[in-house]
Design an enzyme around this catalytic site. Structure first.
Site, PDB file in Angstrom:
ATOM      1  N   ARG A 102       1.542  -8.002  -8.043  1.00 25.13           N
ATOM      2  CA  ARG A 102       0.625  -8.924  -7.257  1.00 25.13           C
ATOM      3  C   ARG A 102      -0.624  -9.486  -7.753  1.00 25.13           C
ATOM      4  O   ARG A 102      -1.334  -8.448  -8.206  1.00 25.13           O
ATOM      5  CB  ARG A 102       0.443  -8.205  -6.090  1.00 25.13           C
ATOM      6  N   ASN A 156       0.752  -0.988   0.100  1.00 24.65           N
ATOM      7  CA  ASN A 156       0.098   0.084   0.004  1.00 24.65           C
ATOM      8  C   ASN A 156       1.031   1.111  -0.020  1.00 24.65           C
ATOM      9  O   ASN A 156       1.297   1.890   1.072  1.00 24.65           O
ATOM     10  CB  ASN A 156      -1.021   0.026   1.254  1.00 24.65           C
ATOM     11  N   GLU A 211      -0.418 -11.927  10.898  1.00 29.58           N
ATOM     12  CA  GLU A 211      -1.640 -11.200  10.595  1.00 29.58           C
ATOM     13  C   GLU A 211      -2.821 -11.837  11.184  1.00 29.58           C
ATOM     14  O   GLU A 211      -3.716 -11.351  11.941  1.00 29.58           O
ATOM     15  CB  GLU A 211      -2.003 -10.669   9.385  1.00 29.58           C
ATOM     16  N   ARG A 264     -15.009 -14.783  -3.703  1.00 29.02           N
ATOM     17  CA  ARG A 264     -13.918 -13.993  -3.434  1.00 29.02           C
ATOM     18  C   ARG A 264     -12.643 -14.818  -3.809  1.00 29.02           C
ATOM     19  O   ARG A 264     -11.700 -14.476  -4.438  1.00 29.02           O
ATOM     20  CB  ARG A 264     -13.569 -13.220  -2.066  1.00 29.02           C
ATOM     21  N   ASP A 286      -6.634 -15.299   1.891  1.00 31.56           N
ATOM     22  CA  ASP A 286      -5.550 -14.228   2.649  1.00 31.56           C
ATOM     23  C   ASP A 286      -4.854 -14.817   3.844  1.00 31.56           C
ATOM     24  O   ASP A 286      -5.284 -14.401   4.856  1.00 31.56           O
ATOM     25  CB  ASP A 286      -6.284 -12.889   2.662  1.00 31.56           C
ATOM     26  N   GLU A 331      -7.935  -3.555  -3.073  1.00 32.56           N
ATOM     27  CA  GLU A 331      -8.167  -2.829  -1.849  1.00 32.56           C
ATOM     28  C   GLU A 331      -7.911  -1.394  -1.888  1.00 32.56           C
ATOM     29  O   GLU A 331      -7.441  -0.717  -1.181  1.00 32.56           O
ATOM     30  CB  GLU A 331      -7.540  -3.464  -0.572  1.00 32.56           C
ATOM     31  N   LYS A 359      -0.356 -15.169  -3.444  1.00 30.48           N
ATOM     32  CA  LYS A 359      -0.425 -15.566  -2.014  1.00 30.48           C
ATOM     33  C   LYS A 359      -0.465 -16.943  -2.012  1.00 30.48           C
ATOM     34  O   LYS A 359      -1.140 -17.585  -2.786  1.00 30.48           O
ATOM     35  CB  LYS A 359      -1.488 -14.826  -1.255  1.00 30.48           C
TER      36      LYS A 359
HETATM   37  C1  GCV Z   1      -0.977  -4.792   2.694  1.00 30.73           C
HETATM   38  C2  GCV Z   1      -4.786  -7.992   3.645  1.00 30.73           C
HETATM   39  C3  GCV Z   1      -4.304  -7.125   4.769  1.00 30.73           C
HETATM   40  C4  GCV Z   1      -3.869  -5.874   4.235  1.00 30.73           C
HETATM   41  C5  GCV Z   1      -2.772  -6.079   3.269  1.00 30.73           C
HETATM   42  C6  GCV Z   1      -3.232  -6.913   2.157  1.00 30.73           C
HETATM   43  C7  GCV Z   1      -2.378  -7.113   0.863  1.00 30.73           C
HETATM   44  O1  GCV Z   1      -5.922  -7.665   3.223  1.00 30.73           O
HETATM   45  O2  GCV Z   1      -5.298  -6.937   5.817  1.00 30.73           O
HETATM   46  O3  GCV Z   1      -3.246  -5.182   5.453  1.00 30.73           O
HETATM   47  O4  GCV Z   1      -2.269  -4.824   2.756  1.00 30.73           O
HETATM   48  O5  GCV Z   1      -3.842  -8.203   2.647  1.00 30.73           O
HETATM   49  O6  GCV Z   1      -1.701  -8.329   1.121  1.00 30.73           O
HETATM   50  O7  GCV Z   1      -2.301  -6.262   0.156  1.00 30.73           O
END
Ligand code: GCV
Length: 721
Positions: free
Chosen positions: A340, A226, A409, A352, A381, A307, A376
């Protein structure tokens, strides 16, 4: 003299305090060089290793010399001498293959022929131990491996380690913001002190590079996906260059995250449309500018149209248009773009779990050669457990990088002990069946499944300013393990745990055996007390800490836990078979068939793929409802066992680390109970059945658990602004 002592004493005291508190606190990580305990082994090492033949010159060779002086010096409790001639008697020879004397080259010729890229050979031959490689960085990797060998007290006789990394890009992803907050960071502030760079070089930067190089990590993305465009401005490029300089001798390249709208935000353009000639030129100029300052810059990592991040779709363009625009700017410099695939849209009402595949697979083969698509490990997630992402194996003409998360996380932050290489291993060993049996995810990642020219693995870092770097002392093992698996995705989690424990703490088997057991069970344990039987994304909102299966009021449906568990009076689980979202169709036929059939679907993924009645019979003979409660309880029980095991480990670790782990396990135990009680009480409102007798009575009411709030939970920087 007295005056001098008076002046020196406080400084000396401070130095000793710093050294002792750092050592006690785990600052050294796995580079904890202790004096070799066994006297025979010590003598054996001293005989062979105290004269080191090193006569090449480079920054990397200097780094090797320094590491050996420290490492051998401490482990052999002697001073190492560096010489340039190979003596008759015992010595350690560190030279590139081309510089070995012809006799040695001849003896080792078979092995030498197979050394490629960054690989190395360590061989004991006659009265010498040789480390050789094609490149300086290979010598560095070989040196660290030899040091690790000695840390484990292993013999030198007949030593032969020939190791070549199986992937090209082995990179950490820091989700570090320029204000030193870390998104999903639980180990203090970012270690990058931007406001002091480039003038001030924190000693941590070098220790960070040493730790990474010691496990073969060769790149670091310094900034959050981000992204802030500011990092691409001249003032920040200079700061990045200062870091690159520290990392260079250790074979580590720097990469940055590129905000797609940067041409508008810092370039004054009206658009960031990737097909606009002005925008394309802006990126070319920007990349040229970066390479002028950082000649070995690695490239960009990009989160686009995900996002809320800007991306090519804002202009009706595709991921290919965006990625190729940047890749074109990078190509003349040898840089890469890691694009990504973590995308899902509020405008897309499909499951999703299907969206990334739907968006990316049709683009296979259209990306430039220096683009890697970073995926990923699972389609949702970084959940405690997910089946492997269906994109692996589904894009034969595009290099796919694996993205694992080291920071925890959804896994109890750095409060819970979870050894993640178990999760990584499970994913890497999954069979995609794309070219029949044996088409492992590991083979997609190392590029061998479809003969890719470039391959890589990324790990979202769990590193921060805490003395021990990672918050939980055992979270260091996740950094170590990520590096080892990025180098060789076929390594076993068990071997990694064994190595890490020995390097970090002691070689005493009375410690290794039981503690390794805690580590190897820890992933299953956390899955059991958080998301058993395929449940997922039932964490509380925003911070993702603790249970929140009741959350159903968030603006986007797929942000709500109720979207994922779909509990109702009829049952629980997400039907992803053809009768539901049909996400299983994204896997190869064999895999889809296994997941579709409730009888063959592994129970660990049951509720990921199926919505089942509460009285569905599990393999154990228990009903789904009882089985769920038993799993939650088992998770709690295993944390208790870990506590008991740890309680008698005091003799083997230092006081501070012993206490830290003891206290953290205490919290983990309480929170495992919290998870069990909150989830089972909530699901009971649907099942309307009593708890199984194996399960302890909840400690509080559902209302109590629902009332818990954590407004200042770490890792979510926007709340602090
Ligand atoms: C960096 C999830 C996390 C976000 C993260 C996102 C991503 O949604 O909660 O904090 O953002 O993954 O991998 O881009």
């Amino acid at each position: 003299m007295f005056i001098l002592c008076k002046r020196l004493f406080p400084a000396l005291f401070l130095f000793l305090w710093f050294t002792v508190s750092h050592a006690q606190g785990g600052y050294e990580l796995w580079l904890n060089y202790r004096k070799t305990e066994n006297p025979e082994t010590l003598e054996h090492y001293r005989t062979h290793l105290l004269s080191v033949v090193m006569d090449e010159n480079s920054e990397t060779v200097d780094a090797i010399r320094e590491e050996l002086s420290t490492g051998l010096g401490l482990m052999l409790d002697s001073t190492v001498s560096f010489i340039s001639e190979i003596p008759e008697k015992n010595s350690l020879v560190i030279r590139k293959t081309e510089n070995l004397p012809s006799g040695l080259r001849n003896t080792l010729k078979k092995d030498i022929a197979t050394i490629e890229n960054d690989g190395f050979l360590i061989r004991a031959s006659g009265n010498t131990v040789i480390i050789t490689a094609r490149k300086d960085v290979g010598l560095l990797y070989g040196t660290f491996r030899l040091l690790h060998h000695l840390q484990q007290g292993l013999p030198l006789r007949n030593l032969r380690i020939l190791d070549i990394p199986k992937t090209d890009i082995r990179v950490l992803n820091h989700w570090d913001n320029l204000d030193r907050t870390v998104e999903r960071g639980y180990a203090g502030a970012s270690i990058w002190k931007w406001h002091r760079l480039p003038g001030y070089i924190d000693p941590r930067y070098k220790d960070y590079a040493r730790a990474n190089a010691s496990v073969g990590i060769n790149g670091t993305v310094l900034t959050n996906v981000n992204a802030s465009a500011l990092v691409l401005t001249p003032a920040y490029i200079e700061k990045v260059a200062a870091l690159a300089e520290v990392f260079r001798p250790y074979g580590i390249k720097v990469y940055l995250t590129a905000r797609f709208s940067a041409p508008m935000e810092i370039g004054g353009l009206q658009t960031a449309d990737p097909l606009d000639p002005g925008v394309r030129q802006w990126w070319r100029d920007k990349v040229d500018e970066i390479y002028k300052t950082i000649p070995d810059f690695g490239g960009f990592l990009v989160k686009a149209n995900s996002e809320g991040q800007p991306g090519p779709q804002n202009y009706g363009r595709s991921h290919v248009d965006g990625a190729n625009m940047m890749a074109e700017a990078m190509a003349p410099h040898g840089g890469i773009v890691m694009w990504r695939a973590f995308v899902y849209s509020e405008h897309d009402t499909t499951d999703r779990a299907k969206q990334a595949y739907n968006e990316f697979v049709p683009l296979d083969g259209k990306f430039m050669e220096n683009v890697l698509v970073q995926v990923k490990n699972g389609a949702i997630d970084f959940q405690p457990r997910e089946p492997f992402h269906p994109m692996f194996g589904a894009m034969p003409h595009t290099p796919l990088m694996m993205e694992f998360q080291m920071t925890q996380e959804y896994l109890g932050f750095s409060t819970h002990l979870v050894f993640l290489p178990k999760l990584y291993e499970e994913v890497l060993q999954s069979d995609t069946y794309r070219h029949g049996k044996g088409s492992l995810v590991a083979r997609v990642v190392d590029g061998t499944l479809d003969n890719k020219k470039i391959s890589g693995m990324a790990g979202v870092a769990n590193i921060g300013s805490d003395i021990n770097w990672t918050g939980h002392p055992f979270a260091q093992a996740n950094w170590y393990g990520f590096g080892r698996l990025a180098w060789d995705p076929y390594l076993s989690a068990s071997q990694i745990a064994d190595e890490w424990l020995r390097l970090t703490f002691t070689n005493d088997n009375n410690f290794i055996k039981p503690v390794k057991n805690i580590m190897l069970e820890s992933h299953e344990t956390v899955v059991d007390y958080m998301t058993p039987l395929g449940l997922h994304h039932i964490m509380d909102t925003g911070h993702h800490y603790g249970p929140g299966p009741w959350v159903g009021n968030l603006s986007r449906p797929e942000w709500n836990p109720v979207y994922y568990h779909k509990a109702d009076t009829a049952g629980i689980g997400f039907d992803r078979t053809p009768s539901g979202s049909n996400a299983t169709a994204q896997y190869a036929g064999e895999v889809a068939a296994t997941f579709n059939n409730v009888k063959t679907c592994p129970e660990k993924f049951l509720l990921w793929f199926h919505h089942l009645p509460w009285d569905y019979k599990l393999q154990s003979g228990n009903t789904l409802w009882d089985g769920l409660g038993i799993r939650y309880q088992e998770g709690v029980n295993r944390v208790r066992e870990a506590q008991k095991t740890w309680a008698v480990m005091e003799p083997y670790v230092n006081k501070q680390q012993f206490e830290e782990v003891r206290m953290l396990l205490g919290i983990q135990h309480e929170e495992a109970q919290w998870w069990r009680d909150a989830c089972m009480l909530y699901f009971q409102t649907f099942s309307k059945q009593p708890f199984p007798e194996e399960m302890e009575t909840p400690l509080h009411s559902l209302e109590y658990y629902r009332s818990l709030k954590f407004p200042y939970a770490p890792g979510i920087s926007p709340q602090w602004h």
